[in-house]
Design a protein around this motif. Structure first.
Motif, PDB file in Angstrom:
ATOM      1  N   UNK A 248       0.818  -1.212   0.000  1.00 37.43           N
ATOM      2  CA  UNK A 248       0.000   0.000   0.000  1.00 37.43           C
ATOM      3  C   UNK A 248       0.854   1.265   0.000  1.00 37.43           C
ATOM      4  N   UNK A 249       2.004   1.203   0.677  1.00 39.18           N
ATOM      5  CA  UNK A 249       2.859   2.391   0.774  1.00 39.18           C
ATOM      6  C   UNK A 249       3.971   2.379  -0.279  1.00 39.18           C
ATOM      7  N   UNK A 250       3.998   1.349  -1.104  1.00 34.10           N
ATOM      8  CA  UNK A 250       5.027   1.273  -2.148  1.00 34.10           C
ATOM      9  C   UNK A 250       4.628   2.110  -3.357  1.00 34.10           C
ATOM     10  N   UNK A 251       5.608   2.443  -4.177  1.00 37.88           N
ATOM     11  CA  UNK A 251       5.361   3.230  -5.380  1.00 37.88           C
ATOM     12  C   UNK A 251       4.518   2.442  -6.373  1.00 37.88           C
TER      13      UNK A 251
ATOM     14  N   UNK B 188       5.482  -2.377 -12.284  1.00 40.09           N
ATOM     15  CA  UNK B 188       6.576  -3.081 -12.956  1.00 40.09           C
ATOM     16  C   UNK B 188       6.593  -4.552 -12.567  1.00 40.09           C
ATOM     17  N   UNK B 189       6.399  -4.818 -11.274  1.00 37.90           N
ATOM     18  CA  UNK B 189       6.389  -6.206 -10.794  1.00 37.90           C
ATOM     19  C   UNK B 189       5.237  -6.981 -11.421  1.00 37.90           C
ATOM     20  N   UNK B 190       4.032  -6.392 -11.387  1.00 37.79           N
ATOM     21  CA  UNK B 190       2.876  -7.104 -11.929  1.00 37.79           C
ATOM     22  C   UNK B 190       2.924  -7.200 -13.450  1.00 37.79           C
TER      23      UNK B 190
ATOM     24  N   UNK C 136      -6.370   5.802 -11.564  1.00 38.77           N
ATOM     25  CA  UNK C 136      -5.735   6.412 -12.737  1.00 38.77           C
ATOM     26  C   UNK C 136      -4.310   5.905 -12.938  1.00 38.77           C
ATOM     27  N   UNK C 137      -3.507   5.937 -11.865  1.00 35.94           N
ATOM     28  CA  UNK C 137      -2.072   5.678 -12.003  1.00 35.94           C
ATOM     29  C   UNK C 137      -1.769   4.289 -12.530  1.00 35.94           C
ATOM     30  N   UNK C 138      -2.463   3.269 -12.017  1.00 38.34           N
ATOM     31  CA  UNK C 138      -2.216   1.910 -12.499  1.00 38.34           C
ATOM     32  C   UNK C 138      -2.511   1.793 -13.992  1.00 38.34           C
ATOM     33  N   UNK C 139      -3.632   2.370 -14.412  1.00 37.61           N
ATOM     34  CA  UNK C 139      -4.038   2.266 -15.811  1.00 37.61           C
ATOM     35  C   UNK C 139      -3.096   3.063 -16.695  1.00 37.61           C
ATOM     36  N   UNK C 140      -2.715   4.257 -16.244  1.00 40.59           N
ATOM     37  CA  UNK C 140      -1.808   5.082 -17.047  1.00 40.59           C
ATOM     38  C   UNK C 140      -0.454   4.404 -17.228  1.00 40.59           C
ATOM     39  N   UNK C 141       0.018   3.701 -16.201  1.00 38.70           N
ATOM     40  CA  UNK C 141       1.338   3.078 -16.277  1.00 38.70           C
ATOM     41  C   UNK C 141       1.305   1.750 -17.023  1.00 38.70           C
ATOM     42  N   UNK C 142       0.270   0.946 -16.791  1.00 36.99           N
ATOM     43  CA  UNK C 142       0.266  -0.423 -17.308  1.00 36.99           C
ATOM     44  C   UNK C 142      -0.343  -0.551 -18.699  1.00 36.99           C
TER      45      UNK C 142
END
Length: 313
Positions: A134-137, A143-145, A251-257
């Protein structure tokens, strides 16, 4: 003499009241001086942007053209929302995302928190272990997933192929499974926070209630239904509302992945706001989408709050 004494007493009382009011004025003035920076910050950074975005939602504004290019269009942006397939797809994806992330995430968190709180040794280790994601970037988690969900070399698909599935999903690169992959990651990432909140709620339940239930011969399931769930009502309400709100702000997960793809299969409303506002520079239309999102979140939050309130009463 008596009249003179009364006059002096009256004068003293008047002076005392004046001194009291002067002190109050000075204290009030000092308080307002300390509060002024915060009030100015709230007005400039919160109130003004909200009101300005509401105004822009009725306008056509190309961000590149500056403030002089703002043109009033009335309800045109909201009419376009009903005809925009990308927005409707984003709304559908948001609803799907919320319907899975909120109940599944809270159920898993409640189950794990009960087990950790009552049956596991080394509770502190498990609290930290679950809370770290939860507190990780988000970039690190993504990247891991992304590596785990790799279509050919990822451990998940290799495991599925070892089970006999010859054509496992391509996950993030598949229009049918990209949103499912995002949902799995989101549930896993938020699990630690929800567990910590549930454990805090469980710690406030008096042990005497469980002791009395044991004496009466109640099973663990009966204790969970009759004691744990009712006592966790406020905690459950808080988590449902906060998780519901955060699910519509993903937003962030979708924008990155996935960048909203493939073929808009993982786009959501916040991503559409970003794309229209900062890629297509249609700030008026992006503001209209943001107010649609605000309306949906507000209505769902109000309904959830009322339902939980009636249930607790």
């Amino acid at each position: 003499m008596l009249a003179k004494g009364r006059s002096e007493a009256s004068t003293t009382a008047l002076q005392t009241r004046r001194k009291y009011w002067n002190n109050n004025r000075r204290e009030s003035l000092a308080a307002w001086l300390f509060l002024t920076p915060e009030i100015v910050g709230i007005v400039l950074l919160s109130v003004f942007p909200i009101l300005f975005s509401l105004y822009l939602s009725f306008c056509d504004w190309n961000l590149v053209g500056g403030l002089g290019s703002i043109k009033w269009t009335g309800l045109e942006n909201y009419r376009l929302l009903l005809e925009d397939n990308k927005v409707l797809m984003a709304l559908k994806n948001n609803m799907t995302y919320t319907l899975f992330v909120v109940p599944i995430g809270i159920f898993l968190a409640l189950l794990l928190s009960v087990v950790i709180h009552s049956r596991v040794h080394g509770k502190d280790y498990f609290k930290v272990a679950f809370f770290v994601p939860y507190i990780s970037s988000i970039v690190a988690l993504g990247s891991v997933w992304s590596a785990l969900f790799h279509p050919s070399q990822g451990p998940i698909n290799r495991f599925l192929m070892n089970l006999g599935i010859t054509e496992p999903p391509k996950w993030l690169a598949d229009t049918h499974y990209s949103l499912t992959a995002i949902i799995i990651i989101a549930i896993w990432a938020a699990l630690g926070y929800q567990i910590i909140i549930f454990i805090a709620g469980l710690s406030n339940i008096p042990e005497e209630l469980y002791e009395a239930a044991n004496i009466d011969g109640a099973s663990s399931i009966q204790q969970f239904r009759a004691i744990t769930l009712p006592m966790l009502g406020p905690t459950l309400s808080f988590l449902i509302i906060t998780t519901l709100m955060s699910s519509f702000k993903v937003f962030d997960l979708i924008a990155f992945l996935t960048d909203g793809g493939p073929n808009e299969s993982s786009t959501v409303l916040v991503y559409r706001i970003y794309e229209e506002g900062f890629r297509n520079f249609r700030m008026g239309y992006a503001s209209a989408i943001s107010w649609l999102l605000f309306l949906i979140v507000g209505v769902l939050t109000l309904l959830t709050w009322r339902f939980q309130r009636q249930k607790n009463n």
